[in-house]
Scaffold this motif. Structure first.
Motif, PDB file in Angstrom:
ATOM      1  N   ARG A   1     -23.340  23.972  17.118  1.00  0.00           N
ATOM      2  CA  ARG A   1     -22.536  23.638  15.956  1.00  0.00           C
ATOM      3  C   ARG A   1     -23.303  24.013  14.686  1.00  0.00           C
ATOM      4  O   ARG A   1     -24.514  23.845  14.599  1.00  0.00           O
ATOM      5  N   TRP A   2     -22.541  24.511  13.719  1.00  0.00           N
ATOM      6  CA  TRP A   2     -23.134  24.978  12.467  1.00  0.00           C
ATOM      7  C   TRP A   2     -24.018  23.908  11.836  1.00  0.00           C
ATOM      8  O   TRP A   2     -25.071  24.213  11.276  1.00  0.00           O
ATOM      9  N   HIS A   3     -23.618  22.656  11.918  1.00  0.00           N
ATOM     10  CA  HIS A   3     -24.355  21.568  11.273  1.00  0.00           C
ATOM     11  C   HIS A   3     -25.743  21.380  11.887  1.00  0.00           C
ATOM     12  O   HIS A   3     -26.632  20.800  11.265  1.00  0.00           O
ATOM     13  N   HIS A   4     -25.958  21.869  13.112  1.00  0.00           N
ATOM     14  CA  HIS A   4     -27.224  21.639  13.814  1.00  0.00           C
ATOM     15  C   HIS A   4     -28.064  22.910  13.960  1.00  0.00           C
ATOM     16  O   HIS A   4     -29.065  22.896  14.681  1.00  0.00           O
ATOM     17  N   LEU A   5     -27.702  23.976  13.269  1.00  0.00           N
ATOM     18  CA  LEU A   5     -28.447  25.229  13.405  1.00  0.00           C
ATOM     19  C   LEU A   5     -29.811  25.129  12.726  1.00  0.00           C
ATOM     20  O   LEU A   5     -29.905  24.720  11.573  1.00  0.00           O
ATOM     21  N   PRO A   6     -30.871  25.547  13.407  1.00  0.00           N
ATOM     22  CA  PRO A   6     -32.217  25.513  12.817  1.00  0.00           C
ATOM     23  C   PRO A   6     -32.500  26.758  11.981  1.00  0.00           C
ATOM     24  O   PRO A   6     -33.408  27.535  12.260  1.00  0.00           O
ATOM     25  N   GLY A   7     -31.703  26.974  10.946  1.00  0.00           N
ATOM     26  CA  GLY A   7     -31.858  28.137  10.085  1.00  0.00           C
ATOM     27  C   GLY A   7     -30.546  28.476   9.416  1.00  0.00           C
ATOM     28  O   GLY A   7     -29.508  27.864   9.685  1.00  0.00           O
TER      29      GLY A   7
ATOM     30  N   VAL B   1     -25.349  15.051   6.369  1.00  0.00           N
ATOM     31  CA  VAL B   1     -26.520  15.726   5.833  1.00  0.00           C
ATOM     32  C   VAL B   1     -27.296  16.390   6.968  1.00  0.00           C
ATOM     33  O   VAL B   1     -27.454  15.803   8.042  1.00  0.00           O
ATOM     34  N   ALA B   2     -27.783  17.598   6.702  1.00  0.00           N
ATOM     35  CA  ALA B   2     -28.684  18.278   7.632  1.00  0.00           C
ATOM     36  C   ALA B   2     -29.715  19.045   6.817  1.00  0.00           C
ATOM     37  O   ALA B   2     -29.377  19.713   5.832  1.00  0.00           O
ATOM     38  N   LEU B   3     -30.973  18.940   7.219  1.00  0.00           N
ATOM     39  CA  LEU B   3     -32.068  19.684   6.603  1.00  0.00           C
ATOM     40  C   LEU B   3     -32.598  20.684   7.620  1.00  0.00           C
ATOM     41  O   LEU B   3     -32.725  20.360   8.806  1.00  0.00           O
ATOM     42  N   TYR B   4     -32.925  21.883   7.162  1.00  0.00           N
ATOM     43  CA  TYR B   4     -33.418  22.887   8.106  1.00  0.00           C
ATOM     44  C   TYR B   4     -34.508  23.731   7.449  1.00  0.00           C
ATOM     45  O   TYR B   4     -34.597  23.843   6.216  1.00  0.00           O
ATOM     46  N   ALA B   5     -35.336  24.322   8.289  1.00  0.00           N
ATOM     47  CA  ALA B   5     -36.384  25.236   7.846  1.00  0.00           C
ATOM     48  C   ALA B   5     -36.703  26.186   8.986  1.00  0.00           C
ATOM     49  O   ALA B   5     -36.531  25.844  10.165  1.00  0.00           O
ATOM     50  N   SER B   6     -37.150  27.385   8.649  1.00  0.00           N
ATOM     51  CA  SER B   6     -37.519  28.354   9.681  1.00  0.00           C
ATOM     52  C   SER B   6     -38.561  29.321   9.145  1.00  0.00           C
ATOM     53  O   SER B   6     -38.662  29.552   7.934  1.00  0.00           O
ATOM     54  N   VAL B   7     -39.316  29.875  10.073  1.00  0.00           N
ATOM     55  CA  VAL B   7     -40.276  30.937   9.788  1.00  0.00           C
ATOM     56  C   VAL B   7     -40.072  32.008  10.853  1.00  0.00           C
ATOM     57  O   VAL B   7     -40.002  31.693  12.051  1.00  0.00           O
ATOM     58  N   GLY B   8     -39.947  33.257  10.433  1.00  0.00           N
ATOM     59  CA  GLY B   8     -39.693  34.311  11.402  1.00  0.00           C
ATOM     60  C   GLY B   8     -40.294  35.640  10.981  1.00  0.00           C
ATOM     61  O   GLY B   8     -40.475  35.904   9.787  1.00  0.00           O
ATOM     62  N   HIS B   9     -40.593  36.459  11.968  1.00  0.00           N
ATOM     63  CA  HIS B   9     -41.149  37.791  11.757  1.00  0.00           C
ATOM     64  C   HIS B   9     -40.122  38.830  12.167  1.00  0.00           C
ATOM     65  O   HIS B   9     -39.337  38.623  13.088  1.00  0.00           O
ATOM     66  N   GLY B  10     -40.133  39.954  11.472  1.00  0.00           N
ATOM     67  CA  GLY B  10     -39.247  41.049  11.823  1.00  0.00           C
ATOM     68  C   GLY B  10     -39.868  42.378  11.462  1.00  0.00           C
ATOM     69  O   GLY B  10     -40.909  42.440  10.791  1.00  0.00           O
TER      70      GLY B  10
ATOM     71  N   ARG C   1     -40.699  33.322  16.121  1.00  0.00           N
ATOM     72  CA  ARG C   1     -39.817  32.567  15.228  1.00  0.00           C
ATOM     73  C   ARG C   1     -39.855  31.093  15.595  1.00  0.00           C
ATOM     74  O   ARG C   1     -39.895  30.743  16.778  1.00  0.00           O
ATOM     75  N   ILE C   2     -39.800  30.220  14.566  1.00  0.00           N
ATOM     76  CA  ILE C   2     -39.670  28.786  14.783  1.00  0.00           C
ATOM     77  C   ILE C   2     -38.680  28.240  13.766  1.00  0.00           C
ATOM     78  O   ILE C   2     -38.680  28.661  12.600  1.00  0.00           O
ATOM     79  N   GLY C   3     -37.808  27.366  14.208  1.00  0.00           N
ATOM     80  CA  GLY C   3     -36.833  26.755  13.321  1.00  0.00           C
ATOM     81  C   GLY C   3     -36.643  25.288  13.656  1.00  0.00           C
ATOM     82  O   GLY C   3     -36.768  24.880  14.814  1.00  0.00           O
ATOM     83  N   ILE C   4     -36.356  24.490  12.632  1.00  0.00           N
ATOM     84  CA  ILE C   4     -36.175  23.043  12.800  1.00  0.00           C
ATOM     85  C   ILE C   4     -34.944  22.615  12.024  1.00  0.00           C
ATOM     86  O   ILE C   4     -34.730  23.056  10.885  1.00  0.00           O
ATOM     87  N   ASN C   5     -34.137  21.765  12.637  1.00  0.00           N
ATOM     88  CA  ASN C   5     -32.976  21.175  11.970  1.00  0.00           C
ATOM     89  C   ASN C   5     -33.007  19.666  12.184  1.00  0.00           C
ATOM     90  O   ASN C   5     -33.160  19.192  13.318  1.00  0.00           O
ATOM     91  N   TYR C   6     -32.870  18.924  11.097  1.00  0.00           N
ATOM     92  CA  TYR C   6     -32.832  17.459  11.164  1.00  0.00           C
ATOM     93  C   TYR C   6     -31.524  16.999  10.537  1.00  0.00           C
ATOM     94  O   TYR C   6     -31.265  17.220   9.359  1.00  0.00           O
ATOM     95  N   ALA C   7     -30.648  16.402  11.357  1.00  0.00           N
ATOM     96  CA  ALA C   7     -29.340  15.926  10.904  1.00  0.00           C
ATOM     97  C   ALA C   7     -29.246  14.430  11.184  1.00  0.00           C
ATOM     98  O   ALA C   7     -28.855  14.027  12.290  1.00  0.00           O
ATOM     99  N   PRO C   8     -29.630  13.592  10.220  1.00  0.00           N
ATOM    100  CA  PRO C   8     -29.590  12.152  10.457  1.00  0.00           C
ATOM    101  C   PRO C   8     -28.191  11.619  10.694  1.00  0.00           C
ATOM    102  O   PRO C   8     -28.016  10.584  11.337  1.00  0.00           O
ATOM    103  N   ASP C   9     -27.177  12.321  10.165  1.00  0.00           N
ATOM    104  CA  ASP C   9     -25.788  11.932  10.394  1.00  0.00           C
ATOM    105  C   ASP C   9     -24.918  13.164  10.204  1.00  0.00           C
ATOM    106  O   ASP C   9     -25.421  14.279  10.017  1.00  0.00           O
ATOM    107  N   SER C  10     -23.617  12.986  10.234  1.00  0.00           N
ATOM    108  CA  SER C  10     -22.702  14.119  10.129  1.00  0.00           C
ATOM    109  C   SER C  10     -22.550  14.626   8.701  1.00  0.00           C
ATOM    110  O   SER C  10     -21.876  15.638   8.472  1.00  0.00           O
TER     111      SER C  10
END
Length: 678
Positions: free
Chosen positions: A48-54, A431-440, A420-429
């Motif tokens: 789900r879009w709300h839980h994407l880590p990036g 708000v969601a916070l996300y961050a990622s670091v990736g190489h290409g 690549r590493i990504g994190i998603n934190y969604a305490p409820d429906s």
């Protein structure tokens, strides 16, 4: 490929589509697009879009067919971080987060897929705008070097999907407009038990508003799916033929006094490009056991092109194919995916002048990509993704015109590892916070891999970079307000610069480092929704503020450290008002502001910012219980803005002539049409 081949295939497909007209259409539409309900597959596992880590951008449903149905640029500009230069229907350049802005006449540094089939050609060029929007049901875009699952592509990935039909239907469109523009298309779907087939055949022709600006394009896009309890079989077929005259870019004087003029040298020889393309793929998905799924895709593709140019003529083409396989396991707390993609393509080209061959070469590229991704869900609030890819690429150049000596050879690039590493934190429906670091990374094009005399440029290294992004998603007021805000930074090194030596000779050099920073904002708002007047009103807005600078860049002794990269708007804003005051009446209005752009590396020449306004009104007429007709009319560039829709950065002046930087944008123009749905 000839136009009659497409028409033959369409004659076989369309009877199936007419059979589909028996079933009634559903009431209502999908103009209300709630982001928190969207499921995306860009990480190759349904999330789900709300839980994407990036950050991933999605366009679906009616959003893909807004406006006149021909402008890929206006569709992409609805998303932040993306800008498309559009000189003509056949000359375009897509820039994502500043990547690919210095490519002369096409899109590279970006990989494109259609139904999980790579459609980026072996010379590194992506042309998703070739595909008729009537055949596209969904667009997912990963921005920047953040994807470990799609190999090279510093600018990101554009993933196109055909519509997933729910019932049998048939649709036909007829539309005419300014500059003798006409479009006709027919398509639909056939659904019965486990079988689903959909397709679209379209033809567009236009004389354009400039001299030597005609276009003729015919395309067919079809897909199908047979689903059983233990496996699913799918196919995708794309055929396209285009004949487009080339007005080319013009200097400042013509741009300001006679924007409808073609470049004199291109007009004199009536320059053009003829282009044929085919992509075909078959996918077999096996459900091997509880939680285990394997998806194997085999595909083939080819292009044939001829371009008549003032300085010489280019005949080129590509053929090849490959295999893409991924094995995934789904559990309550985690997902695991491993896979590989192997592509072998041969790009061949011949350059001649006055029927005398200047050079003739072919280059075969072998690209092997192993990738993996793990999604961990230690709790319902957290989603952590860990991924990586290992790429091996080899080139083999054959000199098929060795009059000046055999300059062929091979080059194998070192293994390239992209984590690549990504994190998603969604305490409820909400708000969601996300961050990622990736190489290409991005490999050089065939032109860039060769030195001016035609031999292999063995010193050229792949362009590589790291992206850091962080953002927040908000889903407020019972789902009527959705906001996605992102901060990003991209650091590139071994920057590949396409160095233009003359009108006809390009090469590539590693020219240092650049840094790309920006803020992106996407806001979608349902203002009101009523079953009677004033009906429903939705607003979709996107904003991009970016700063893209050379950190370490010297070219021909000129130091450009600290200068802005050319061909990238300083900021971009678009908002779209979608108003349905009454059940059959629909009004859409788009406002776009594009900021100032530098045109050369020295930052001594700039293109002013500009504003555009488009509007479209449609009226729906139910004609039977199973069908309806839509009448629509629209205007693009309603204010008659004079602007450059594409810039040729770092254009070289010939003699005392002005550098030809500008592709003029179309003035105010109108269209009317009708769409039949059954």
């Amino acid at each position: 490929m000839h136009q009659r081949s497409i028409l033959l295939i369409s004659s076989l497909l369309l009877p199936l589509l007419f059979v589909a007209a028996q079933e009634p259409l559903p009431k209502g539409d999908d103009s209300t697009f709630l982001l928190n309900e969207v499921v995306v597959n860009a990480h190759q596992t349904n999330l789900r879009w709300h839980h994407l880590p990036g950050n991933i951008s999605v366009l679906a449903g009616t959003e893909v067919q807004r406006g006149d149905g021909n402008s890929f640029a206006s569709i992409l500009h609805a998303l932040p971080g993306i800008y498309m230069h559009s000189g003509t229907y056949a000359t375009n350049r897509i820039v994502i987060r500043g990547m690919g802005s210095r490519t002369p006449y096409n899109t590279n540094r970006i990989k494109a897929y259609l139904n999980d089939i790579p459609i980026t050609s072996s010379d590194g060029i992506s042309s998703p705008e070739d595909i008729d929007l009537d055949g596209i049901g969904r667009i997912e875009i990963i921005k920047g070097p953040a994807s470990a699952l799609y190999g090279s592509g510093l600018g990101g990935n554009i993933n196109l999907s055909t519509p997933a039909p729910l019932r049998s239907s048939f649709t036909a469109r007829l539309q005419v407009g300014s500059f003798n523009t006409a479009k006709a298309s027919a398509g639909g779907s056939y659904v019965r038990d486990d079988l689903k087939i959909s397709g679209n055949v379209g033809h567009i022709r236009s004389d354009g508003f400039r001299e030597n600006n005609r276009l003729r394009r015919t395309s067919l896009l079809s897909s199908g799916r047979l689903e059983k309890s233990a496996h699913t079989l799918e196919y995708t077929l794309l055929l396209l033929e285009m004949d487009a005259a080339i007005p080319s870019s013009i200097g400042k004087t013509l741009f300001e006094t006679d924007p409808g003029a073609a470049a004199p040298n291109w007009k004199a020889i009536e320059g053009f490009k003829r282009y044929g393309r085919g992509v075909a793929g078959i996918s077999l998905e096996n459900r091997l056991g509880e939680g285990w799924v394997n998806r194997l895709t085999t595909f083939g593709r080819w292009t044939e092109s001829y371009e008549k140019r003032p300085f010489n003529n280019l005949t080129d083409g590509t053929y090849g194919g490959g295999v893409r396989d991924r094995l995934s396991f789904h559990a309550e707390r985690y997902d695991i995916l491993v896979g590989l993609e192997w592509i072998s393509d041969t790009y061949r080209w011949r350059v001649d002048r006055e029927e005398a061959i200047i050079n003739r070469n072919s280059e075969t590229r072998y690209h092997l990509n192993f990738f993996t991704m793990i999604h961990l869900r230690p709790s319902p609030k957290w989603n952590i993704s860990l991924g990586g890819a290992v790429n091996r690429i080899r080139y083999r150049l054959k000199d098929r015109f060795p009059d000046n000596g055999d300059q062929g050879g091979e080059r194998t690039f070192p293994l390239t590892v992209s984590p690549r590493i990504g994190i998603n934190y969604a305490p409820d429906s909400k708000v969601a916070l996300y961050a990622s670091v990736g190489h290409g990374f991005s490999m050089p094009s065939p032109e860039e891999t060769l030195l001016p005399e035609g031999s292999i440029n063995r010193g050229l290294k792949p362009e590589q970079g790291w992206q850091y992004e962080a953002g927040i998603r908000l889903n407020l007021l019972h789902g009527t307000t959705q906001i996605d805000a992102t901060l990003y930074r991209i650091d590139l090194h071994n920057l590949i610069v396409t160095k233009r030596l003359t009108d006809e000779i390009f090469t590539g050099i590693n020219a240092g480092r650049s840094r790309h920073r920006g803020i992106e904002l996407l806001w979608r708002q349902q203002v009101f929704y009523r079953g009677h007047f004033p009906g429903s009103l939705n607003i979709n807005s996107s904003c991009t503020f970016s700063q893209n600078r050379f950190v370490d860049f010297t070219d021909d002794g000129n130091i450009y450290d600290g200068n802005q990269l050319p061909g990238i708007p300083s900021h971009l804003f678009q908002t779209y008002f979608d108003w349905k005051p009454l059940e059959p009446l629909h009004l859409g209005v788009r406002f776009q502001y594009t900021g100032k752009q530098f045109i050369n590396d020295a930052n001594s020449v700039t293109a002013d910012g500009y504003q555009l306004t488009d509007a479209k009104v449609g009226y729906l007429l139910p004609i039977t219980t199973s069908g309806r007709v839509e009448l629509h009319a629209g205007v693009n560039n309603a204010t008659g803005t004079h602007y450059a829709s594409m810039l040729t950065v770092n254009a070289v002046a010939a003699g005392n002539a002005e550098p030809r930087y500008y592709y003029p944008g179309a003035p105010r123009h109108f269209y009317i049409g009708t769409i039949w749905n059954f």
